[in-house]
Enzyme design. Sequence first.
Site, PDB file in Angstrom:
ATOM      1  N   GLY A 315     -10.656  -5.052   7.835  1.00  0.00           N
ATOM      2  CA  GLY A 315     -10.573  -5.484   6.444  1.00  0.00           C
ATOM      3  C   GLY A 315      -9.152  -5.885   6.064  1.00  0.00           C
ATOM      4  O   GLY A 315      -8.379  -6.392   6.884  1.00  0.00           O
ATOM      5  N   SER A 316      -8.780  -5.618   4.815  1.00  0.00           N
ATOM      6  CA  SER A 316      -7.548  -6.180   4.244  1.00  0.00           C
ATOM      7  C   SER A 316      -6.254  -5.652   4.859  1.00  0.00           C
ATOM      8  O   SER A 316      -5.188  -6.253   4.662  1.00  0.00           O
ATOM      9  CB  SER A 316      -7.523  -5.950   2.729  1.00  0.00           C
ATOM     10  OG  SER A 316      -8.549  -6.705   2.109  1.00  0.00           O
ATOM     11  N   THR A 317      -6.285  -4.521   5.579  1.00  0.00           N
ATOM     12  CA  THR A 317      -5.058  -4.094   6.266  1.00  0.00           C
ATOM     13  C   THR A 317      -4.641  -5.142   7.295  1.00  0.00           C
ATOM     14  O   THR A 317      -3.463  -5.253   7.623  1.00  0.00           O
ATOM     15  CB  THR A 317      -5.260  -2.731   6.962  1.00  0.00           C
ATOM     16  OG1 THR A 317      -6.462  -2.770   7.735  1.00  0.00           O
ATOM     17  CG2 THR A 317      -5.336  -1.594   5.959  1.00  0.00           C
TER      18      THR A 317
END
Length: 580
Positions: A315-317
């Site tokens: 995801g966004s990491t």
Amino acid sequence: MNENRTCHRGKIAVLYFLLSIMMIGLAGRLFYLMVFCSQYYMAKAEDLHQRERTIKAARGRILDRNGIVLADNRTVCTISVIHNQVKEPEKVIQMLCDELDLEKETVQKKVEKRSSREVIATNVEKELGDKVRSWGLAGVKVDEDYKRYYPYDSLASKVLGFTGGDNQGIIGLEVKYESYLKGTNGTILSMADAAGVELKNGKEERIEPVAGNDLITSLDVNIQQYAQQLAYETMEKKNAKGVSILVMNPQNGEIMALVNVPEFNLNDPFTLDQNLVSEAARQMAADQVASGMDNQERRNRMWRNSCVSDTYEPGSTFKIITAAAGLEADVVNLEDKFSCPGFRIVEDRKIRCHKVGGHGGENFLQGMMNSCNPVLIDVGQRLGVDLYCQYFEQFGLKGKTGIDIPGEAATIMHKKENMGPVELATVSFGQSFQITPIQLIATVSSIINGGRRVTPHFGVEARSADHTWIRELSYPIGRQILSEETSETMRFILEQVVAEGSGKKAAVEGFRIGGKTATSEKLPRSLKKYISSFIGFAPADNPKVIALITIDEPEGIYYGGTIAAPVIADLFRNILPLVS
């Protein structure tokens, strides 16, 4: 008549001659055996009369970075019988049954079996072994042995691993560093008569065992304990299936803590369903039983180190990696303007931002602070498939990290020839591919530490118990994966994410914190199950610690910035004084 006598005498003479030759041959053979082969046959005779028993070597200890013992040895006993030496079989059988709580039939078979030695029981507590020895019954042998003991029970269970009945490592560091830890067994040689009875005044020879070497690790008991406590609290509070926390030095890859809850008791590793503090975890165990999964497979899953052996969509990491590639390739800068209407159309796909109404006009820095999908999609499209794949490989994401724990999984990524604009768009914000948590934290460490690829590891040093032999375990710093300038810019961006952006709940008063939130949807998407995560580091200008938390299927609010970031803030609040 005379001819017959002459013939008879001739036969007798020949017979005497032949007998003489045979006697001379036998005498010569005997002389040869007695003189030239005496040592050989003496050794053979001695072997027939020798009884050999093993003296187990003490296994090397495993210690944390401050010298606190994480894996040690306890003295136990192996109890056996030697059939030819037993004088009171009924008394021996009854005593062993009573003291060791064994079935009479089993013990009787072993006592009556005509063999050089039959093992009755192993890993018997020393106090009980001493009690058996005190009976003084002929033919009963009590030999001291070692059993692995873990003073902190379940602490770092999936890192340390455990040993089997033969005291050999099975999983974790115990098996990875087996060659250092195992030691060399010794022997006891005693003499017995032709009937196998040990001679009372016979000499006994001992070859002393050599203890294994101690392993010094980068783990810190205090950090591991606190991280484990936080993980269990989060698991119970959010009714999650599991929680993982990784804490590492981003400058050299030394891992200070690795938590995978639920952990298991290292002193009782074969008991299933341990420490299931959430209803979700208990239900998952019940589902395994209902599906017909056998106990060994369930144990393998209980022992599994998900940070190393399991992949997930980050995801966004992962936007950290896309941003770093874009900056390094000079396709974007902090002031570049973007517009977010709440989605991007890529070919025939409408890919949404987490903010349904969109973020409107924003620059690249604001896009990262807002964790805006359309902004990162645009950066990915500017890079293009060829350049993006080049940076993906350059950053070390295609291979394994080389961590010193067995069972590391590799990244699952699209083949370059199968990547189109849609695949590139989804990869840019951390979906449609999978990596391990250890790979993510190693790569982000390399991006924020000045651009040097690091190898995550636990082993620091091996040394003999008396410190006469010491070997430093080295993990050379890898190649430069990006420039110091890009690394500095990424540290600045990620500090702003925590100071004013989506990671505000990771802020710690008095410390400069950088980081990135993530909320990734698990497959199949229709189930609406999520992994919430946050990766953070401190101090932001010169990182000395980096931490990653993943929460598997939290119940209720599941946004990483809301439920994962505060856990890392709590962790940092307590451990930063220890590492800064």
